[in-house]
Design an enzyme around this catalytic site. Structure first.
Site, PDB file in Angstrom:
ATOM      1  CB  SER A 144       5.789  -6.510  -1.128  1.00  0.00           C
ATOM      2  OG  SER A 144       6.520  -5.357  -1.145  1.00  0.00           O
ATOM      3  CE1 TYR A 157       2.845  -5.538  -5.573  1.00  0.00           C
ATOM      4  CE2 TYR A 157       3.516  -4.124  -3.792  1.00  0.00           C
ATOM      5  CZ  TYR A 157       3.835  -5.382  -4.523  1.00  0.00           C
ATOM      6  OH  TYR A 157       4.938  -5.828  -4.679  1.00  0.00           O
TER       7      TYR A 157
END
Length: 253
Positions: A144, A157
């Protein structure tokens, strides 16, 4: 099916999600045999498998808990037994737990890392023995851009995704000499159905996102799929340890 992946077998994790299903369909269309790993959405997995087989591809759906060592071993064993040696791993599965830092307990932290980092280690560790024996393999992790950009309420995350980039580089160094490449594809803001469950005002969110990007449209799963499909081919054999950001120019550094 003919194509650049004919003769290769891929394992795609998170295959029932918007991005995972798009990746699986593309790899099958490119001639690859595809094992569809998913957690618990049996109906979506069956529908995806039917779509691929109806289009002339070869696939099987396999349920697995990627946070559990024995479940990962069983998944890889079943895929190997039913489809042959796995030489392409698309390590895509993950979760997006939003929680303020002040409310992030050690349990929450551990769960975020187990889902978004350790599971990728377990899969790669289980599959690289076969790839090494064959002298050829592709490991493609899905990261990401938030690993670089940062964002509030996502400490676990983001830390896991940053770790995943590091793991990918380490695998590239260690496995490159035996013919295995490892690379990470880091999507930016990609429009998938799951977004509707976590965004209160989609139009405002889109406006904020476009202000960050060079390309003035939302990303689509197909944008990420194109990068993954290329890295899985023989043509990408001299690319290793890279993080390819598919983000419309959000992160330029």
């Amino acid at each position: 099916m003919p194509g650049p992946l004919k003769g290769h077998t891929a394992l795609v994790t998170g295959a029932t999600g918007g991005l995972g299903s798009a990746i699986a369909r593309r790899l099958a269309a490119d001639g690859g045999t595809v094992a569809l790993a998913y957690l618990d959405n049996d109906q979506a997995a069956a529908e995806l498998a039917t779509h691929i087989t109806d289009s002339g591809g070869t696939t099987i759906p396999l349920a697995a808990n990627l946070r559990d060592v024995e479940s990962v071993r069983a998944l890889c064993h079943q895929a190997h037994e039913r489809l042959g040696p796995i030489d392409i791993l698309i390590s895509n599965a993950g979760a997006y737990p939003r929680r303020p830092w002040t409310e992030t307990t050690p349990t929450h932290w551990g769960e975020a890392l187990a889902t978004n980092l350790t599971s990728h280690y377990l899969l790669a560790h289980e599959l690289t023995h076969t790839m090494t024996a064959a002298g050829w393999g592709r490991i493609i992790t899905i990261g990401s851009v938030l690993a670089t950009a940062g964002r509030h309420n996502l400490a676990g995350y983001i830390s896991a995704k940053a770790g995943l980039e590091g793991l990918t580089r380490a695998l590239a160094r260690e496995l490159g000499p035996v013919g295995i490449t490892a690379n990470c594809v880091a999507p930016g803001s990609i429009r998938v159905p799951a977004e509707d469950t976590v965004v209160d005002d989609p139009e405002a969110m889109t406006a904020r996102q476009l202000a960050r990007q060079c390309v003035q449209r939302r990303g689509r799963p197909e944008d990420v799929v194109a990068a993954v499909a290329f890295l899985a081919t023989e043509d990408a054999g001299f690319i290793a340890g890279q993080t390819l950001r598919v983000d419309g120019g959000w992160i330029l550094g």
